[in-house]
Design a protein around this motif. Structure first.
Motif, PDB file in Angstrom:
ATOM      1  N   LEU A   1       3.424   5.902  -2.802  1.00  0.00           N
ATOM      2  CA  LEU A   1       4.630   6.637  -3.184  1.00  0.00           C
ATOM      3  C   LEU A   1       4.735   6.776  -4.699  1.00  0.00           C
ATOM      4  N   LEU A   2       4.381   5.747  -5.431  1.00  0.00           N
ATOM      5  CA  LEU A   2       4.440   5.809  -6.890  1.00  0.00           C
ATOM      6  C   LEU A   2       3.449   6.821  -7.450  1.00  0.00           C
ATOM      7  N   LEU A   3       2.258   6.879  -6.875  1.00  0.00           N
ATOM      8  CA  LEU A   3       1.272   7.859  -7.343  1.00  0.00           C
ATOM      9  C   LEU A   3       1.693   9.284  -7.028  1.00  0.00           C
ATOM     10  N   ASN A   4       2.410   9.462  -5.932  1.00  0.00           N
ATOM     11  CA  ASN A   4       2.927  10.794  -5.596  1.00  0.00           C
ATOM     12  C   ASN A   4       4.196  11.133  -6.366  1.00  0.00           C
ATOM     13  N   ASN A   5       4.761  10.151  -7.050  1.00  0.00           N
ATOM     14  CA  ASN A   5       5.987  10.352  -7.834  1.00  0.00           C
ATOM     15  C   ASN A   5       5.777   9.746  -9.228  1.00  0.00           C
ATOM     16  N   PRO A   6       5.031  10.442 -10.086  1.00  0.00           N
ATOM     17  CA  PRO A   6       4.645   9.883 -11.394  1.00  0.00           C
ATOM     18  C   PRO A   6       5.816   9.500 -12.284  1.00  0.00           C
ATOM     19  N   LEU A   7       6.969  10.172 -12.148  1.00  0.00           N
ATOM     20  CA  LEU A   7       8.126   9.784 -12.957  1.00  0.00           C
ATOM     21  C   LEU A   7       8.613   8.392 -12.585  1.00  0.00           C
TER      22      LEU A   7
ATOM     23  N   THR B   1       0.831  -1.206   0.000  1.00  0.00           N
ATOM     24  CA  THR B   1       0.000   0.000   0.000  1.00  0.00           C
ATOM     25  C   THR B   1       0.864   1.253   0.000  1.00  0.00           C
ATOM     26  N   TRP B   2       1.919   1.263   0.809  1.00  0.00           N
ATOM     27  CA  TRP B   2       2.826   2.422   0.814  1.00  0.00           C
ATOM     28  C   TRP B   2       3.541   2.559  -0.533  1.00  0.00           C
ATOM     29  N   ALA B   3       3.944   1.433  -1.129  1.00  0.00           N
ATOM     30  CA  ALA B   3       4.642   1.495  -2.422  1.00  0.00           C
ATOM     31  C   ALA B   3       3.761   2.136  -3.484  1.00  0.00           C
TER      32      ALA B   3
ATOM     33  N   GLU C   1       0.402   8.291   8.798  1.00  0.00           N
ATOM     34  CA  GLU C   1       0.593   6.930   9.306  1.00  0.00           C
ATOM     35  C   GLU C   1      -0.236   6.703  10.567  1.00  0.00           C
ATOM     36  N   HIS C   2      -0.664   5.457  10.733  1.00  0.00           N
ATOM     37  CA  HIS C   2      -1.340   5.054  11.966  1.00  0.00           C
ATOM     38  C   HIS C   2      -0.439   4.039  12.644  1.00  0.00           C
ATOM     39  N   PHE C   3       0.031   4.375  13.845  1.00  0.00           N
ATOM     40  CA  PHE C   3       1.014   3.505  14.488  1.00  0.00           C
ATOM     41  C   PHE C   3       0.375   2.280  15.117  1.00  0.00           C
ATOM     42  N   GLY C   4       1.049   1.167  14.957  1.00  0.00           N
ATOM     43  CA  GLY C   4       0.679  -0.081  15.611  1.00  0.00           C
ATOM     44  C   GLY C   4       1.847  -1.027  15.411  1.00  0.00           C
ATOM     45  N   MET C   5       1.638  -2.310  15.631  1.00  0.00           N
ATOM     46  CA  MET C   5       2.693  -3.270  15.327  1.00  0.00           C
ATOM     47  C   MET C   5       3.011  -3.239  13.830  1.00  0.00           C
ATOM     48  N   ALA C   6       2.019  -2.879  13.012  1.00  0.00           N
ATOM     49  CA  ALA C   6       2.240  -2.665  11.584  1.00  0.00           C
ATOM     50  C   ALA C   6       1.900  -1.208  11.271  1.00  0.00           C
ATOM     51  N   ASN C   7       2.766  -0.548  10.533  1.00  0.00           N
ATOM     52  CA  ASN C   7       2.655   0.889  10.283  1.00  0.00           C
ATOM     53  C   ASN C   7       1.677   1.154   9.132  1.00  0.00           C
ATOM     54  N   GLU C   8       0.399   1.208   9.454  1.00  0.00           N
ATOM     55  CA  GLU C   8      -0.628   1.326   8.425  1.00  0.00           C
ATOM     56  C   GLU C   8      -0.846   2.766   7.979  1.00  0.00           C
ATOM     57  N   LYS C   9      -1.382   2.890   6.775  1.00  0.00           N
ATOM     58  CA  LYS C   9      -1.772   4.185   6.237  1.00  0.00           C
ATOM     59  C   LYS C   9      -3.138   4.568   6.810  1.00  0.00           C
ATOM     60  N   VAL C  10      -3.275   5.826   7.256  1.00  0.00           N
ATOM     61  CA  VAL C  10      -4.523   6.255   7.893  1.00  0.00           C
ATOM     62  C   VAL C  10      -5.666   6.310   6.890  1.00  0.00           C
ATOM     63  N   VAL C  11      -5.460   7.006   5.777  1.00  0.00           N
ATOM     64  CA  VAL C  11      -6.515   7.206   4.781  1.00  0.00           C
ATOM     65  C   VAL C  11      -6.459   6.084   3.745  1.00  0.00           C
ATOM     66  N   PRO C  12      -7.564   5.407   3.477  1.00  0.00           N
ATOM     67  CA  PRO C  12      -7.567   4.342   2.460  1.00  0.00           C
ATOM     68  C   PRO C  12      -7.070   4.860   1.113  1.00  0.00           C
ATOM     69  N   LEU C  13      -6.396   3.995   0.375  1.00  0.00           N
ATOM     70  CA  LEU C  13      -5.852   4.368  -0.935  1.00  0.00           C
ATOM     71  C   LEU C  13      -6.806   3.896  -2.024  1.00  0.00           C
TER      72      LEU C  13
ATOM     73  N   ASP D   1      -6.535  15.300  -8.308  1.00  0.00           N
ATOM     74  CA  ASP D   1      -5.242  15.915  -8.584  1.00  0.00           C
ATOM     75  C   ASP D   1      -4.430  16.156  -7.313  1.00  0.00           C
ATOM     76  N   LYS D   2      -5.019  15.886  -6.171  1.00  0.00           N
ATOM     77  CA  LYS D   2      -4.329  16.109  -4.900  1.00  0.00           C
ATOM     78  C   LYS D   2      -3.310  14.999  -4.643  1.00  0.00           C
ATOM     79  N   ALA D   3      -2.271  15.358  -3.892  1.00  0.00           N
ATOM     80  CA  ALA D   3      -1.271  14.356  -3.497  1.00  0.00           C
ATOM     81  C   ALA D   3      -1.913  13.327  -2.571  1.00  0.00           C
ATOM     82  N   ILE D   4      -1.410  12.105  -2.638  1.00  0.00           N
ATOM     83  CA  ILE D   4      -1.911  11.040  -1.765  1.00  0.00           C
ATOM     84  C   ILE D   4      -1.569  11.374  -0.314  1.00  0.00           C
ATOM     85  N   ASP D   5      -2.547  11.252   0.553  1.00  0.00           N
ATOM     86  CA  ASP D   5      -2.351  11.505   1.986  1.00  0.00           C
ATOM     87  C   ASP D   5      -1.461  10.408   2.562  1.00  0.00           C
TER      88      ASP D   5
END
Length: 528
Positions: A337-343, A332-334, A498-510, A491-495
């Motif tokens: 990051l790719l959507l925020n970095n189109p190149l 999910t993070w990958a 982070e939501h902290f836990g044993m696994a570092n999840e993304k707060v806002v669904p992608l 057109d907005k950047a992906i939020d």
């Protein structure tokens, strides 16, 4: 009296010697070089209040402390001392040079309930049981030869999920050219299907799955996620004994309920396997990981520290929990990051076209040649490690780290996020630059030998499933990007909160928009 006098004299001399040695040890320890400790420790709770800053994640708070107090410092987490290390040098000292001393786990009540009373070897203390089960799991599932054997299963599950996604698109193509996909759920379903196919012999999520199997898989996913949140938050009763004495155990009861619901699913799968084995048509060659554990049980090769069924269920849960959440989070993070970095996204597509092309589907052998995609995964794990503080370790004997005395019972907290964003090692540390792993950092690997990049940990307590987990991530990411064009719905950047836990999840669904990028016949027929 004549008989008692020698005994009294002996006890007196023994007591004097014991107290003298005890006093001498206390004096020596008090004179040893102590680890620096931040100011602000309060009675009873110690530094716990400093980690509970509104809007700030613990690994960021600890990173700010490292900037102020240095790369090694000691916190008092209630009654438990904790050593925090924040650069690669201190990591090497604590997790490599002192690996033998820091190879245990703290026995926390939240971990106890999730792990079948520590039968799950990943959360067990350093012991012969931990060594035996880690070795068995490595040989039966996680070794390089075993991973090579199950690669085809992994890729097949990815392809099945991609066909199902293509069918979703085909069903709506008259209405729109693009369909919306929530990537955390999609990647979560893909990874759980890959794992369950290998571990219990069947895929459980998808339109063709048996409803009961799907309910079990989704139940397990949800309860593991809840458990990770609770373990990430920690329990005050584990750090402040007074809380336990006063009967504040709401989190413990919540974890007990979660553990029972997890056990219902695992018990059902175990009974299914036992029934299948009792049938005449069972073939060991077609067995899965749970079958392997049952065979070891019958051969009396599993340890006898716990009930054998408990060991099988705990080890199965260990592998599923360790593989699903970390892989889903990383994927999910990958994609974010790719959507925020189109190149970078465009480079990934170009590499896939050059290596695989658009006239065939992805093959197992393609992954080794997708070097930019592998660099994307490395850079993702550097910036957003699935476990920013790893799982807590504990020193089970006294030792010295960087010349400082560290007493037995001290927790070890490596701030992986801080280590992997150290500007001394990583120029522009917060920039997403996969290219660095093809140039300046091309020799830096993920297997724990380079202490500046250790998302899987290192040493005896390093994750034993590195090869297995990386294959799952590479297949899922490469398969998805090869088969579909993806873009953000706005057109907005992906939020990136982070939501902290044993696994570092993304707060806002992608949520993303996808369309097929291969000739339609390669996706397979649309199943209506």
């Amino acid at each position: 009296m004549e008989f008692q006098l020698p005994i009294i004299i002996f006890l007196f001399i023994f007591s004097c010697c014991y107290l003298s040695r005890k006093w001498l040890k206390i004096r020596v320890v008090s004179e040893l070089k102590k680890v620096p400790s931040p100011q602000g420790s309060w009675p009873i709770i110690g530094h716990l209040h400093l980690l509970n800053k509104a809007g700030k994640l613990p690994h960021h708070v600890l990173g700010a402390m490292a900037d102020k107090y240095g790369p090694i410092f000691m916190l008092n987490l209630g009654s438990r001392p904790a050593l925090v290390v924040s650069n690669w040098e201190m990591t090497k000292e604590s997790m490599c040079i002192n690996d033998a001393a820091a190879a245990s786990r703290p026995e926390l009540s939240v971990s106890k309930n999730f792990s079948y009373n520590f039968a799950m070897f990943g959360l067990a203390s350093y012991s012969p049981y931990w060594r035996d089960m880690r070795k068995i799991t490595h040989l039966e599932l996680l070794s390089i030869p075993r991973v090579d054997q199950v690669k085809s299963v992994m890729l097949s599950e990815v392809m099945t999920s991609l066909k199902e996604l293509y069918t979703r698109w085909g069903g709506k193509k008259k209405e729109m050219e693009e369909i919306s996909v929530e990537m955390k759920r999609w990647f979560g379903d893909v990874t759980v299907n890959m794992l369950l196919k290998i571990i219990i012999g069947k895929r459980c999520v998808g339109p063709n799955a048996v409803k009961e199997d799907e309910n079990d898989a989704l139940e397990l996913q949800m309860r593991i996620r809840e458990s990770f949140h609770l373990m990430g938050e920690g329990l005050l009763r584990d750090y402040i004994p007074l809380v336990a004495k006063l009967g504040f155990n709401g989190h413990v009861k919540a974890m007990e309920k979660i553990a029972k619901r997890i056990d219902v699913v695992l018990e059902r799968w175990l009974l299914e396997h036992k029934r299948k084995r009792s049938a005449n048509d069972f073939d060991q060659k077609d067995g899965d990981f749970m079958d392997s554990l049952i065979s070891l049980c019958h051969a009396k090769e599993l340890p006898s520290y716990y009930d054998q069924d408990t060991i099988i269920k705990a080890t199965t849960l260990n592998v599923i929990a360790g593989g699903t959440e970390s892989s889903t989070v990383t994927l999910t993070w990958a994609m974010s990051l790719l959507l925020n970095n189109p190149l970078a996204l465009e480079k990934a597509y170009q590499e896939l076209d050059q290596v695989v092309g658009r006239d065939r589907q992805l093959k197992e052998s393609d992954i080794d040649n997708l070097v930019y995609l592998q660099a994307i995964v490395k850079e993702t794990m550097r910036l957003y490690p699935a476990g920013p503080l790893l799982g807590p370790r504990e020193f089970y004997k006294d030792c010295f780290v960087a010349g400082y005395f560290v007493p037995k019972g001290t927790q070890l907290i490596p701030n992986i996020w801080k280590i992997q964003t150290d500007p001394r090692v990583w120029p522009d540390p917060f920039e997403f630059k996969p290219e660095r792993f093809l140039t300046t950092h091309k020799d830096v690997g993920l297997k724990g030998n380079n202490f500046e990049l250790i998302p899987f940990g290192t040493g005896r307590r390093g994750c034993p499933g590195i090869t297995f987990g990386l294959q799952m991530v590479h297949f899922a990411l490469a398969g998805f990007l090869h088969s579909f064009n993806v873009k953000s719905p706005t057109d907005k950047a992906i939020d990136m909160r982070e939501h902290f836990g044993m696994a570092n999840e993304k707060v806002v669904p992608l949520n993303v928009l996808v369309t097929p990028r291969l000739p339609l016949h390669l996706h397979g027929p649309i199943v209506m």
